[in-house]
Enzyme design. Sequence first.
Site, PDB file in Angstrom:
ATOM      1  N   ARG A  75      15.080  31.346 -25.125  1.00  0.00           N
ATOM      2  CA  ARG A  75      15.270  32.040 -23.686  1.00  0.00           C
ATOM      3  C   ARG A  75      14.753  31.198 -22.917  1.00  0.00           C
ATOM      4  NH1 ARG A  75      11.590  35.678 -20.526  1.00  0.00           N
ATOM      5  NH2 ARG A  75      13.018  36.026 -18.671  1.00  0.00           N
ATOM      6  N   HIS A 119      14.401  33.072 -12.686  1.00  0.00           N
ATOM      7  CA  HIS A 119      13.310  33.569 -12.395  1.00  0.00           C
ATOM      8  C   HIS A 119      12.475  32.899 -12.291  1.00  0.00           C
ATOM      9  CE1 HIS A 119      10.251  33.530 -16.443  1.00  0.00           C
ATOM     10  NE2 HIS A 119       9.491  33.418 -15.967  1.00  0.00           N
ATOM     11  N   GLU A 164      11.370  39.486 -14.560  1.00  0.00           N
ATOM     12  CA  GLU A 164       9.900  40.847 -13.951  1.00  0.00           C
ATOM     13  C   GLU A 164       9.988  40.865 -12.414  1.00  0.00           C
ATOM     14  OE1 GLU A 164       6.467  38.667 -15.091  1.00  0.00           O
ATOM     15  OE2 GLU A 164       6.862  38.983 -17.438  1.00  0.00           O
ATOM     16  N   ASN A 288       8.557  41.775 -21.371  1.00  0.00           N
ATOM     17  CA  ASN A 288       7.030  40.891 -21.372  1.00  0.00           C
ATOM     18  C   ASN A 288       6.362  41.635 -20.805  1.00  0.00           C
ATOM     19  OD1 ASN A 288       9.222  39.224 -20.575  1.00  0.00           O
ATOM     20  ND2 ASN A 288       8.756  38.737 -19.068  1.00  0.00           N
ATOM     21  N   TYR A 290       2.356  41.684 -21.853  1.00  0.00           N
ATOM     22  CA  TYR A 290       0.739  41.055 -22.208  1.00  0.00           C
ATOM     23  C   TYR A 290      -0.336  41.607 -22.599  1.00  0.00           C
ATOM     24  CZ  TYR A 290       3.664  36.342 -21.193  1.00  0.00           C
ATOM     25  OH  TYR A 290       4.675  35.879 -21.241  1.00  0.00           O
ATOM     26  N   GLU A 346       9.038  38.288 -23.721  1.00  0.00           N
ATOM     27  CA  GLU A 346       7.871  37.090 -23.412  1.00  0.00           C
ATOM     28  C   GLU A 346       6.972  38.296 -24.164  1.00  0.00           C
ATOM     29  OE1 GLU A 346       6.917  36.576 -19.894  1.00  0.00           O
ATOM     30  OE2 GLU A 346       9.057  35.380 -19.192  1.00  0.00           O
TER      31      GLU A 346
END
Length: 439
Positions: A75, A119, A164, A288, A290, A346
């Site tokens: 990606r 991005h 995002e 994504n 985290y 991600e």
Amino acid sequence: MSAFPDDFVWGVATASYQIEGAVDEDGRGESIWDRFSQTPGKILTGETGDVACDHYHRWREDIELINELGVDAYRFSIAWPRVMPDGVGELNQAGLDFYDRLVDGLLDAGITPYPTLYHWDLPQPLEEEGGWLNRNTAEAFADYSQAVVDRLGDRVERWMTLNEPWCSALLGYSAGHHAPGLTGTENGLTAAHHLLLAHGLAVPRIQDAGCDVGIVLNMDFMQPASAHPADHAAADLEDEKFGRWFLDPVSGRGYPEEAVADYGWDMAVVREGDLDVIAAPIDHVGLNYYAIRIIRSDLISETERTEVVPAPAEYTEMGWVVAPQGIVPLLERLRDYGYEQIYITESGAAYPDEPDERGYVDDQARISYLDRHFDAVAEAIDRGVGVKGYFVWSLMDNFEWGFGYSKRFGLARVDYETLERIPKASYGWYRDYIRSVQR
Ligand code: FCB
């Protein structure tokens, strides 16, 4: 037996401004991140992405690095200012050629390209016209997307529109931490709406070219600090303002009402028909993931506002709470919203890597982080969630936005003096992991 289906896509991720460098070469235009990082005081370390990992010149070597890792997919993102320097109008063929070569190189190596169209590196000329505060930027994005897909869509099957949008909008236009560095809640919400509109306008254009398309959203799991109903309500509100602010409109549910009320947003920028455009059916969705955030209500905590409580917990070097289990309810939600093709686009961690004299990093903490997150995803698959792939952030250390090069997320260490890529222990561990589950 592995929980991961045979066709599960293992990958790694990067983004254009974080790795490419070559900001003035072959006709690339200026982006808001060039302007922002070159402005004193904006980046913690005073660094810029001018050189970054020099991927623009070292892409062949990087394809080798990806290939030797044994992943199925890569990606990356396309830099809008490289392809369309003014943001609208004329195409820069040299910029498109770069991605053309990259895609061919990946395919030759048997690696499936998963490009993201945006991005965060908006062409600066568009910012001069208001950037994401200007509705025209949404139209410009759809045109740019179509131009890229016209060129690469014969070889690239799966696309992502935005990465995002919460960060682009709220960090960029409300908090001032990201480019273009503006502030004010109203600005952030306006930018968010135009980003969503950009996504919605681009979706049918990409599908008309015969490709699949989706969006990449970041979501933290919002954990109530206690069983108290007020903490639950506070966590729900945070969730609406973060992940659901984007997920809900994209999924045809409109903006979450309590969050709209809490912001006191007048929705003046939302025109008739916008929500239908934004809800254009997509083929897949990217998450994504985290961290979790632990939320305590101001009603029971005496502080003025809902706050994130630092709990005794395990943290990464970003100060993010390590909580693999938090990914499970988020994935279940995506399933419950009707998504059947879900990618972890991600997931990864920054740690204070300590290289030995040869630059080798024995990053056991990162290995443990990934191992536990893979397990959590396996659990979600067991629970019937259609997770189709997992992209580790990141292939190599890179420019971590407002933190410059001070935070390292890579499976490979980048020596910023020599630009050498040195695989860390986690690189070898990931390679072996993929082999073991694909056997
Ligand atoms: C995400 C970004 C990505 C990277 C990671 C650490 O928010 O999409 O570019 O910076 O965080």
